[in-house]
Design a protein around this motif. Sequence first.
Motif, mmCIF file in Angstrom:
data_model
loop_
_atom_site.group_PDB
_atom_site.id
_atom_site.type_symbol
_atom_site.label_atom_id
_atom_site.label_comp_id
_atom_site.label_asym_id
_atom_site.label_seq_id
_atom_site.Cartn_x
_atom_site.Cartn_y
_atom_site.Cartn_z
ATOM 1 N N UNK A 115 0.860 -1.182 0.000
ATOM 2 C CA UNK A 115 0.000 0.000 0.000
ATOM 3 C C UNK A 115 0.894 1.228 0.000
ATOM 4 N N UNK A 116 0.596 2.161 -0.899
ATOM 5 C CA UNK A 116 1.351 3.414 -1.001
ATOM 6 C C UNK A 116 0.413 4.590 -0.747
ATOM 7 N N UNK A 117 1.007 5.693 -0.331
ATOM 8 C CA UNK A 117 0.242 6.919 -0.112
ATOM 9 C C UNK A 117 1.168 8.111 -0.151
ATOM 10 N N UNK A 118 0.564 9.270 -0.290
ATOM 11 C CA UNK A 118 1.261 10.544 -0.141
ATOM 12 C C UNK A 118 0.603 11.265 1.021
ATOM 13 N N UNK A 119 1.415 11.896 1.845
ATOM 14 C CA UNK A 119 0.908 12.698 2.951
ATOM 15 C C UNK A 119 1.626 14.044 2.887
ATOM 16 N N UNK A 120 0.964 15.098 3.291
ATOM 17 C CA UNK A 120 1.598 16.413 3.282
ATOM 18 C C UNK A 120 2.739 16.458 4.289
ATOM 19 N N UNK A 121 3.859 17.017 3.878
ATOM 20 C CA UNK A 121 5.025 17.138 4.737
ATOM 21 C C UNK A 121 4.651 17.885 6.015
ATOM 22 N N UNK A 122 4.973 17.285 7.151
ATOM 23 C CA UNK A 122 4.689 17.896 8.442
ATOM 24 C C UNK A 122 3.313 17.586 8.994
ATOM 25 N N UNK A 123 2.506 16.832 8.261
ATOM 26 C CA UNK A 123 1.165 16.494 8.732
ATOM 27 C C UNK A 123 1.231 15.511 9.893
ATOM 28 N N UNK A 124 0.419 15.703 10.920
ATOM 29 C CA UNK A 124 0.357 14.734 12.017
ATOM 30 C C UNK A 124 -0.082 13.344 11.540
ATOM 31 N N UNK A 140 9.662 15.332 -0.264
ATOM 32 C CA UNK A 140 9.916 16.615 -0.892
ATOM 33 C C UNK A 140 9.407 17.729 0.005
ATOM 34 N N UNK A 141 9.457 18.960 -0.465
ATOM 35 C CA UNK A 141 9.012 20.077 0.367
ATOM 36 C C UNK A 141 7.505 20.069 0.642
ATOM 37 N N UNK A 142 6.727 19.407 -0.212
ATOM 38 C CA UNK A 142 5.268 19.378 -0.044
ATOM 39 C C UNK A 142 4.780 17.994 0.371
ATOM 40 N N UNK A 143 5.193 16.962 -0.341
ATOM 41 C CA UNK A 143 4.680 15.609 -0.120
ATOM 42 C C UNK A 143 5.723 14.665 0.437
ATOM 43 N N UNK A 144 5.232 13.726 1.253
ATOM 44 C CA UNK A 144 6.029 12.598 1.717
ATOM 45 C C UNK A 144 5.378 11.360 1.114
#
Length: 156
Positions: A115-124, A140-144
């Motif tokens: 399973x893969x996902x993207x989460x916003x950088x710094x999101x809890x 990256x600066x926006x997505x993890x």
Amino acid sequence: MNTVSAQDWILRAAEPGDVEVIAELRAVVMRPDLERLGRFDEQRVRDRFRDSFSPRHTWVIVAGGSFAGSVTLRAADDGRWLEHFVLAPEQQGRGLGSAVLASLLARADTDRATVRLNVLNGSPAQRLYERHGFTVEDEGPIDVHMARTPVCRDPG
């Protein structure tokens, strides 16, 4: 505050008419992280969801008989993509997200699917994913970008 136990929930198949309520919740939930990253746009956050909404792959989370959020799990060539996992603010931090995620991951494990996902950088939310075995593949600066390989359970 109307909260429920982590056991008092169901997933129901999304319907085309759910798009607006989910788009609105997504905008509310993502706003703090998007503002922190300088990326919040009132219209764009809703349009991005509307443009990718797939009732076939989306479930509505119902807790205590009320709308509590949504989650999308799409098949991909290399496993599954977890997207648009949002919970109403009053439902966060009470175990509901963990219960829903564990249920979806158990299905993926049965299929031996990564399973893969993207989460916003710094999101809890990243901590939730890490607790469930996701690891960072790229940042990256926006997505993890994160992934979780299937957990093979011994049948005996």
